[in-house]
Write an enzyme that holds these catalytic residues in place. Sequence first.
Site, PDB file in Angstrom:
ATOM      1  N   LYS A 128       0.636  -6.117  10.833  1.00  0.00           N
ATOM      2  CA  LYS A 128       1.665  -6.320   9.812  1.00  0.00           C
ATOM      3  C   LYS A 128       2.847  -7.107  10.389  1.00  0.00           C
ATOM      4  CE  LYS A 128       5.701  -5.012   7.784  1.00  0.00           C
ATOM      5  NZ  LYS A 128       7.041  -4.881   8.379  1.00  0.00           N
ATOM      6  N   ASP A 146       2.239  -4.383   4.315  1.00  0.00           N
ATOM      7  CA  ASP A 146       2.961  -3.158   4.633  1.00  0.00           C
ATOM      8  C   ASP A 146       2.702  -2.180   3.486  1.00  0.00           C
ATOM      9  OD1 ASP A 146       4.424  -4.103   2.531  1.00  0.00           O
ATOM     10  OD2 ASP A 146       6.337  -4.126   3.564  1.00  0.00           O
TER      11      ASP A 146
END
Length: 215
Positions: A128, A146
């Site tokens: 991420k 996310d």
Amino acid sequence: MGILEHTGWEKLLELMEAEARQKNAPVYEFRKHVSTPFRALVAVLLSSRTRDETTLEAVKRLFRRADTPEAMLALSEQEIAGLIYPVGFYRSKAKRLRELARVLLKEHGGRVPESLEELLRLPGIGRKSANVVLSSAFGKNAIAVDTHVHRLSNRLGLVSTSSPAETEKQLHRLVPEELKSRLNTTFVAFGQTVCKPVKPSCGSCPLAEHCPGAR
DNA sequence: AAAACGGGGGC
DNA sequence: GCCCCAGTTTT
């Protein structure tokens, strides 16, 4: 019939953005202060399990003392820990920041690498975070999954999976190349202000009419 | 007082 | 995949 058939990607992002801007989503102010690669890298590391407003307060103070890997490495872990209030996780985050600076200097001449593979090899930087840096600091068409992106994608019926990795794959197939980077910020902004984790504002949501998750 | 926030790393 | 990390904020 999914929501995309009614709006298309461009319009979907526009609707979300308009609403999020009106509600002053924290991510917009956050991004203003962390646009350079090193800042983006540091900020994304600190932002783990921390709200944007909280992270922003910390990085504003931190960057006055350490805006380069050299300056960061010159600080002790204790000093870094003191500077990054109130993000929490002081020992682990301070240690990771200093280690990150050390590796950046040793392996990359103090520069932030621009490939996913290299970013993933940095300590404290996972998938991420690497994609956030690629998209927000280097302008690449990267999708950073996310919890906001994952949650919204599922609620809106764009994907259907409990796996963030699978969400990333499916979004890559679904989203037009030139909109991928924009999706990150827009979904986060909309997730912060409307499509919240708890008690989403479906009553006033501009997408509710065609959202399978609306209630 | 308890739950939520959230992503990396280790196994 | 699941558990650990560990401080602040929200409920």
